[in-house]
Design an enzyme around this catalytic site. Structure first.
Site, PDB file in Angstrom:
ATOM      1  N   GLU A 168       9.308  -2.705  -8.884  1.00 15.65           N
ATOM      2  CA  GLU A 168      10.643  -2.991  -9.362  1.00 15.65           C
ATOM      3  C   GLU A 168      11.676  -2.539  -8.338  1.00 15.65           C
ATOM      4  OE1 GLU A 168      13.253  -2.382 -13.415  1.00 15.65           O
ATOM      5  OE2 GLU A 168      11.511  -1.132 -13.028  1.00 15.65           O
ATOM      6  N   PRO A 227       7.889  18.042   9.418  1.00 13.24           N
ATOM      7  CA  PRO A 227       6.517  18.002   8.896  1.00 13.24           C
ATOM      8  C   PRO A 227       6.561  18.288   7.398  1.00 13.24           C
ATOM      9  CG  PRO A 227       6.708  19.495  10.788  1.00 13.24           C
ATOM     10  CD  PRO A 227       8.099  19.133  10.383  1.00 13.24           C
ATOM     11  N   GLU A 238      12.064  -5.669   6.369  1.00 10.94           N
ATOM     12  CA  GLU A 238      11.976  -5.036   5.056  1.00 10.94           C
ATOM     13  C   GLU A 238      13.154  -5.447   4.179  1.00 10.94           C
ATOM     14  OE1 GLU A 238       9.695  -3.214   3.733  1.00 10.94           O
ATOM     15  OE2 GLU A 238       8.376  -2.972   5.466  1.00 10.94           O
ATOM     16  N   GLU A 262      12.902  -7.173   0.545  1.00  7.82           N
ATOM     17  CA  GLU A 262      13.361  -6.507  -0.671  1.00  7.82           C
ATOM     18  C   GLU A 262      14.422  -7.311  -1.401  1.00  7.82           C
ATOM     19  OE1 GLU A 262      12.013  -3.849  -1.719  1.00  7.82           O
ATOM     20  OE2 GLU A 262      10.962  -3.065   0.018  1.00  7.82           O
ATOM     21  N   GLY A 268      11.574   0.635   2.174  1.00  8.96           N
ATOM     22  CA  GLY A 268      11.190   0.870   3.558  1.00  8.96           C
ATOM     23  C   GLY A 268       9.753   0.464   3.786  1.00  8.96           C
TER      24      GLY A 268
END
Lengths: 248, 248
Positions: free
Chosen positions: B128, B97, B73, B77, B57
């Site tokens: 990795e 939170p 993303e 990746e 992410g």
DNA sequence: CTCTTTATAGTCGTGCTGACTATAAAGAGG
DNA sequence: CCTCTTTATAGTCAGCACGACTATAAAGAG
């Protein structure tokens, strides 16, 4: 958030200059009034979209989750205090740049179902809040038309395979009232005997009020009263008739 | 957001000191390898959760939506470039939170299905990234265990009433391979003749490859090839067997 | 050539569902 | 008081979807 920590920004995102965003919640509060689906709207007092209606909502506070913020806003808008037990469903998050012309705002949208419709009175606020028939709601400010449509679609879908419909009903209700929930949200008339058979055959969906209590709203034969049962899922589901191509 | 402008903060939120939040996306990228469900994970190099695996992410850029960020993303990746056509599904937004101990982060989670599993190689990144069997994935960093579970549940549910299963398959596939998708995601064996009958009776789900083409993976009789059809919704749905109490 | 494996075809009974008819119990209006 | 209308509830019947199961076809392994 959390966890992208590796490949994309292996060094840890603390090194990145990540832009801050304003985060808000928007609420699609639905109820049934006089057999029609209504949505709670507030009138905007200033630009942009001054004079237009919009979904209620507000900013996340630093120490609350989106769910908490949604409940807080709901209590403020409706004046309801027993908001704790209400069904609040996260719809999705709207994050397109430019959806608010003033600033970059990411909004988490929720849908909420109310059994009875208390006349809304903004919590000590001058802005006008009002129940508006679903079909008369558009056009709304910002991208709220789409949020509202998504809310109805989601609620309609959940009626199929969950016991959510009782969230539109008071504590005790007749099967006719429950059927009206389905018919109103789906916009389709249903066969009454078949609906009844299906509901009663689903274990845990509704349970009869034991006191043989009956109550009549108007002219016909008094109807038996039921209350919501413990079942959260319907097996098999109660599918709405002949829908070609539901949104994926 | 947008549009809370009225009751709760009738004066317009510009007057409020609204806290800025960091907004990220988290991806649950799923694929089938050797008949088992796998998820794409990255290893964290630093605290918190150093050495633990996490979902890939990253942060939203100022001028992109959450969907755009997720696609970016994903491309980074996996090294995939034809990310454009992939099915990317927004799960929900996690905003409690404290879910990231370092800062206040609101994360929009997505699920993504890949047909084949290209060995991931971080896009010029030292971290990795690796395919990990679903059952061996936990415990993950942050609240990613929950996000991953939500992703599987959502995907499993969508297999029931959409043609999403073909997203796990290559362009041409056999009905046996399609059945394996269902069996793997649901974790339930299915009756082969009945599955076949159901799939072929659903118009638009799959269509045969006209060239009478056949292809064998191993020992038995060669299977006919199919490709994904235009149908996005299944009527009636293909329900997973005997599930008591699905999440509402 | 046989055995094993996988794909495909078909059968049978149960149960859910849609369409429909019938009866019961109330109010309205004469 | 009687009838009509309205709403609730009971029941019937056929179609079909689905689970469980059996049978046949077409490949490779030995």
């Amino acid at each position: 958030m959390a966890g992208h920590g590796a490949a994309a920004d292996a060094g840890g995102y603390d090194k990145h200059a990540h832009e801050p965003f304003a985060v808000t919640v928007d609420l699609a509060v639905l109820t049934l009034r006089a057999g029609a689906l209504h949505v709670l709207l507030v009138e905007r007092g200033q630009e942009p979209y001054a004079g237009r209606w919009a979904l209620p909502g507000g900013f996340l506070l630093p120490e609350e989750s989106a769910e908490s913020a949604a409940r807080r806003e709901l209590a403020e808008e409706t004046g309801l205090d027993e908001v704790a037990g209400l069904h609040l469903e996260q719809l999705r998050t709207y994050s397109e740049p430019g959806r608010d012309p003033r600033m970059r705002v990411v909004s988490v949208a929720f849908a909420c179902l109310l059994p009875e419709a208390p006349e809304p009175r903004g919590g000590g606020d001058a802005a006008e809040a009002r129940w508006v028939p679903y079909d008369a709601a558009r056009p709304l400010a910002f991208d709220h038309d789409r949020i509202l449509a998504d809310a109805r679609e989601r609620v309609g879908a959940k009626l199929e395979y969950t016991g959510l419909a009782t969230a539109f009903c008071p504590a005790e209700f007749t099967l006719g009232e429950l059927q009206q929930v389905y018919e109103t949200v789906w916009g389709t008339p249903l066969d009454r005997p078949n609906f009844r058979r299906k509901i009663l055959a689903t274990p845990g969906f509704v349970e009869p009020v034991p006191g043989a209590a009956r109550l009549t709203g108007g002219r016909g034969k008094p109807a038996a009263l039921y209350r919501a049962g413990p079942a959260t899922a319907l097996h098999p589901p109660l599918l709405r008739p002949s829908r070609e191509g539901r949104p994926a």
